[in-house]
Design an enzyme around this catalytic site. Structure first.
Site, PDB file in Angstrom:
ATOM      1  N   ASP A 305       0.850  -1.200   0.000  1.00 16.17           N
ATOM      2  CA  ASP A 305       0.000   0.000   0.000  1.00 16.17           C
ATOM      3  C   ASP A 305       0.885   1.251   0.000  1.00 16.17           C
ATOM      4  O   ASP A 305       0.664   2.196   0.759  1.00 16.17           O
ATOM      5  CB  ASP A 305      -0.955   0.006   1.193  1.00 16.17           C
ATOM      6  CG  ASP A 305      -2.207   0.841   0.935  1.00 16.17           C
ATOM      7  OD1 ASP A 305      -2.532   1.063  -0.251  1.00 16.17           O
ATOM      8  OD2 ASP A 305      -2.847   1.272   1.905  1.00 16.17           O
ATOM      9  N   PHE A 323      -2.990  10.808   5.214  1.00 13.62           N
ATOM     10  CA  PHE A 323      -2.864   9.379   5.474  1.00 13.62           C
ATOM     11  C   PHE A 323      -1.838   8.757   4.527  1.00 13.62           C
ATOM     12  O   PHE A 323      -1.739   9.155   3.365  1.00 13.62           O
ATOM     13  CB  PHE A 323      -4.209   8.677   5.252  1.00 13.62           C
ATOM     14  CG  PHE A 323      -5.272   9.006   6.258  1.00 13.62           C
ATOM     15  CD1 PHE A 323      -5.302   8.377   7.490  1.00 13.62           C
ATOM     16  CD2 PHE A 323      -6.265   9.937   5.964  1.00 13.62           C
ATOM     17  CE1 PHE A 323      -6.301   8.662   8.413  1.00 13.62           C
ATOM     18  CE2 PHE A 323      -7.272  10.231   6.869  1.00 13.62           C
ATOM     19  CZ  PHE A 323      -7.279   9.600   8.110  1.00 13.62           C
TER      20      PHE A 323
END
Length: 416
Positions: A305, A323
């Site tokens: 990710d 984030f």
């Protein structure tokens, strides 16, 4: 072009050479000979202490920034980072500016990467500008090379839109991704909703936000048919929901981010913005369930990710930080601390089938598609191990075991 890999231990459970230490001769991108003590004059020799090779690794969720956010990462350096981290293929998220939501944008990023040893497979945005209102040009993007469709880290709020996407994509056998978060439950949460968030005074994202969205999406899939991929699940109940759906025969797969397997929300004590992730780090109970789900096949693949964020948007107050964490460089070393090398390789390669990417066997006559690594070195992951332009790694200061050394593919090689 002749390339010789010297004294490489092959880890490929389906190969006759599994666990054998051999030389591998590659000519013009094709494996010509696998044997001990190959005598030839190669154009290039690759030799490392404790060299291991496996089928090429694949990462289903990678962001590079370009176009639009080149200060975070360029395609060229991002692909080099992937290569030196052992990945022969990556799926590029559409989180760019402009968003990858049309065939021209897909063709553009593919053309920029076509000569690199790493194969780049773009994910097309599911909706126009990833705004969640209208479906994007899905068929045209698939024809241009998109391997699936989803709005990165943005859930499909409108259930009818996801229903239409699942129905429409069956006409050309495409894969739809749906990020698992019900935003009206998550609201403006920052971290896992648990005692840590309460003690630190940080707004929480409850497990329910993920599980409610997954439940809805699975109901839609059961109604429509089609192919659904749920990226980066993070809770114990999410594992159970997907396991039950698979038992029903639904065509669903899912992934887990490597950091959610190893790390928990206890890291938030220092208010390190590198620990601000989506989905958030959960509890030890959730991590254990994710590990078990990966082992029993409920979870189909792992992902780094990889999300580079520049200092301006990461080294700020926790509430204001974006984030995300980079993860390519730490992927294998982190996995190898809790799994065997064979398990780690399985988790890094078995997602290929879902995305229709060749998982080439290591045998004579096949195109080269090899990840290079060593499995024994213990070390602490530090800034010197980061190859990305952005330095926002959640694994800084964490113990690692084993390192990626590079790749060899039919398009060339890259090593550390």
């Amino acid at each position: 072009m002749k390339l010789l890999l010297k004294s490489a231990t092959i880890l490929d459970a389906k190969s006759d050479y599994h666990r054998k230490t051999v030389d591998i001769l590659i000519e013009n991108g094709v494996i010509k000979k696998i044997a001990q003590g190959i005598k030839t004059k190669p154009d290039q020799t690759i030799s490392f202490k404790n060299l291991h090779v496996s089928r090429g690794w694949f990462d289903s969720s990678v962001s590079f920034g370009e176009p639009g956010f080149e200060e975070r990462e360029t395609l060229a350096n991002g692909l080099d980072t992937a290569a030196k981290s052992g990945f022969t293929s990556v799926a590029l998220n559409p989180e760019t500016y402009p968003v990858l939501d049309n065939s021209g944008a897909i063709s553009s990023v593919k053309s920029k990467a076509e000569k690199h040893p790493v194969s780049l497979f773009p994910v097309g945005a599911l909706t126009v500008k990833a705004e969640g209102v209208d479906l994007a040009e899905l068929y045209d993007m698939q024809q241009a090379g998109a391997i699936s469709f989803g709005d990165y880290k943005k859930s499909v709020t409108n259930p009818n839109l996801l229903k239409l996407a699942l129905q429409y994509t069956q006409n050309f056998d495409a894969l739809v991704q749906s990020f698992p978060q019900e935003n009206r439950i998550a609201t403006n949460g920052l971290v896992n909703e648990h005692h840590q968030s309460t003690m630190l005074g940080l707004k929480g994202i409850p497990n329910l936000a993920e599980e409610l969205q997954i439940t809805r999406d699975l109901y839609l899939l059961e109604y429509t048919g089609g192919k659904l991929h749920i990226p980066t699940i993070s809770t114990e109940k999410s594992v159970k929901l997907i396991k039950d759906a698979k038992r029903k025969g639904l065509d669903v797969t899912c992934s887990v981010a490597i950091h959610n397997l190893l790390l928990t929300d206890e890291l938030l004590n220092e208010f390190d913005t590198n620990a601000k992730l989506l989905p958030p780090l959960r509890t030890k109970k959730d991590s254990k369930a994710l590990i078990n789900g990966l082992k029993d096949g409920t979870i189909d693949m792992v992902t780094s990710d990889h999300m580079p964020i520049d200092t301006e948007h990461k080294k700020v107050e926790f509430d204001n930080a974006l984030f995300g964490s980079i993860g390519l460089e730490s992927a294998f070393g982190a996995l190898n601390t809790i799994f065997t090398p064979e398990e780690s390789i399985d988790f890094l390669t078995r997602g290929k089938e879902r995305f229709k990417i060749n998982n080439t066997e290591i045998t004579e006559g096949n195109p080269a598609n090899l990840s290079l690594f060593e499995v024994e070195e213990d070390y602490t992951f530090g800034p010197e191990h980061i190859l990305s332009t952005s330095k926002n790694s959640i694994f800084l200061g964490k113990k690692m075991k084993g390192k990626a050394l590079g790749i060899v593919t039919e398009k060339g090689s890259r090593t550390v």
